[in-house]
Design a protein around this motif. Sequence first.
Motif, PDB file in Angstrom:
ATOM      1  N   MET A   1       0.830  -1.189   0.000  1.00 12.57           N
ATOM      2  CA  MET A   1       0.000   0.000   0.000  1.00 12.57           C
ATOM      3  C   MET A   1       0.870   1.247   0.000  1.00 12.57           C
ATOM      4  N   GLY A   2       0.426   2.242  -0.711  1.00 14.85           N
ATOM      5  CA  GLY A   2       1.162   3.487  -0.767  1.00 14.85           C
ATOM      6  C   GLY A   2       0.926   4.352   0.455  1.00 14.85           C
ATOM      7  N   LYS A   3       1.863   5.264   0.673  1.00 14.31           N
ATOM      8  CA  LYS A   3       1.702   6.214   1.768  1.00 14.31           C
ATOM      9  C   LYS A   3       2.563   7.439   1.515  1.00 14.31           C
ATOM     10  N   LEU A   4       2.194   8.517   2.202  1.00 17.89           N
ATOM     11  CA  LEU A   4       2.941   9.770   2.159  1.00 17.89           C
ATOM     12  C   LEU A   4       3.408  10.072   3.574  1.00 17.89           C
ATOM     13  N   THR A   5       4.718  10.300   3.722  1.00 10.42           N
ATOM     14  CA  THR A   5       5.295  10.644   5.018  1.00 10.42           C
ATOM     15  C   THR A   5       6.220  11.835   4.860  1.00 10.42           C
ATOM     16  N   THR A   6       6.588  12.433   5.991  1.00 10.63           N
ATOM     17  CA  THR A   6       7.531  13.546   5.996  1.00 10.63           C
ATOM     18  C   THR A   6       8.296  13.537   7.304  1.00 10.63           C
ATOM     19  N   HIS A   7       9.384  14.246   7.339  1.00  9.31           N
ATOM     20  CA  HIS A   7      10.065  14.548   8.595  1.00  9.31           C
ATOM     21  C   HIS A   7      10.860  15.827   8.392  1.00  9.31           C
ATOM     22  N   VAL A   8      11.201  16.468   9.521  1.00  5.01           N
ATOM     23  CA  VAL A   8      11.914  17.737   9.476  1.00  5.01           C
ATOM     24  C   VAL A   8      13.188  17.625  10.296  1.00  5.01           C
ATOM     25  N   LEU A   9      14.295  18.046   9.706  1.00  4.62           N
ATOM     26  CA  LEU A   9      15.575  18.118  10.404  1.00  4.62           C
ATOM     27  C   LEU A   9      16.007  19.574  10.467  1.00  4.62           C
ATOM     28  N   ASP A  10      16.289  20.045  11.661  1.00  2.00           N
ATOM     29  CA  ASP A  10      16.776  21.400  11.895  1.00  2.00           C
ATOM     30  C   ASP A  10      18.291  21.355  11.729  1.00  2.00           C
ATOM     31  N   THR A  11      18.765  21.750  10.560  1.00  2.68           N
ATOM     32  CA  THR A  11      20.198  21.658  10.274  1.00  2.68           C
ATOM     33  C   THR A  11      21.010  22.744  10.974  1.00  2.68           C
ATOM     34  N   ALA A  12      20.378  23.799  11.424  1.00 10.12           N
ATOM     35  CA  ALA A  12      21.086  24.861  12.144  1.00 10.12           C
ATOM     36  C   ALA A  12      21.431  24.432  13.566  1.00 10.12           C
ATOM     37  N   GLN A  13      20.518  23.687  14.192  1.00 13.78           N
ATOM     38  CA  GLN A  13      20.726  23.279  15.573  1.00 13.78           C
ATOM     39  C   GLN A  13      21.146  21.818  15.697  1.00 13.78           C
ATOM     40  N   GLY A  14      21.091  21.089  14.588  1.00 11.59           N
ATOM     41  CA  GLY A  14      21.573  19.718  14.566  1.00 11.59           C
ATOM     42  C   GLY A  14      20.673  18.706  15.247  1.00 11.59           C
ATOM     43  N   HIS A  15      19.357  18.886  15.136  1.00  9.00           N
ATOM     44  CA  HIS A  15      18.433  17.910  15.715  1.00  9.00           C
ATOM     45  C   HIS A  15      17.106  17.930  14.964  1.00  9.00           C
ATOM     46  N   PRO A  16      16.219  16.955  15.261  1.00 10.15           N
ATOM     47  CA  PRO A  16      14.912  16.938  14.594  1.00 10.15           C
ATOM     48  C   PRO A  16      14.110  18.202  14.888  1.00 10.15           C
ATOM     49  N   GLY A  17      13.271  18.589  13.950  1.00  9.69           N
ATOM     50  CA  GLY A  17      12.392  19.744  14.116  1.00  9.69           C
ATOM     51  C   GLY A  17      11.133  19.337  14.860  1.00  9.69           C
ATOM     52  N   LYS A  18      11.131  19.497  16.170  1.00  5.09           N
ATOM     53  CA  LYS A  18      10.020  19.086  17.034  1.00  5.09           C
ATOM     54  C   LYS A  18       8.954  20.180  17.118  1.00  5.09           C
ATOM     55  N   GLY A  19       7.691  19.785  16.978  1.00  2.00           N
ATOM     56  CA  GLY A  19       6.571  20.701  17.172  1.00  2.00           C
ATOM     57  C   GLY A  19       6.284  21.628  16.011  1.00  2.00           C
ATOM     58  N   ILE A  20       6.715  21.275  14.818  1.00  2.92           N
ATOM     59  CA  ILE A  20       6.468  22.113  13.642  1.00  2.92           C
ATOM     60  C   ILE A  20       5.075  21.806  13.082  1.00  2.92           C
TER      61      ILE A  20
END
Length: 118
Positions: A1-20
């Motif tokens: 089955m197909g799906k669409l996912t995403t994630h965010v990486l904060d490259t300025a602070q060097g960690h995942p983008g939490k709470g966006i």
Amino acid sequence: MGKLTTHVLDTAQGHPGKGIAIRLYKRGAKGKDTLLLSAKTNADGRCDAPLLEGKAMKPGKYRLEFEAGKYFKKAGVKLPKNAFLDVITIDFGISDAGAHYHVPLLVSPYGYSTYRGS
């Protein structure tokens, strides 16, 4: 089955983008887009569930909006009054409803990139 996912990486602070805050739209004719969902990224910079999957996963044109400006302000990043990046918009297409489309966002206060991931 197909799906669409995403994630965010904060490259300025060097960690995942939490709470966006993220919004997904189905693009329509003559600018008539339909909001499909609103979500926020978790501690890993991902959404807790796919943005689309199953019968909701259909070929077409889509738009993802990421509230990057609010994220950086909340994170305490010193920004000018008029932040360079505010809402980041990624327009993309889905051709194969049975495939996995992953749309990551690598972001800093002054730049971003994306690609089709897996």
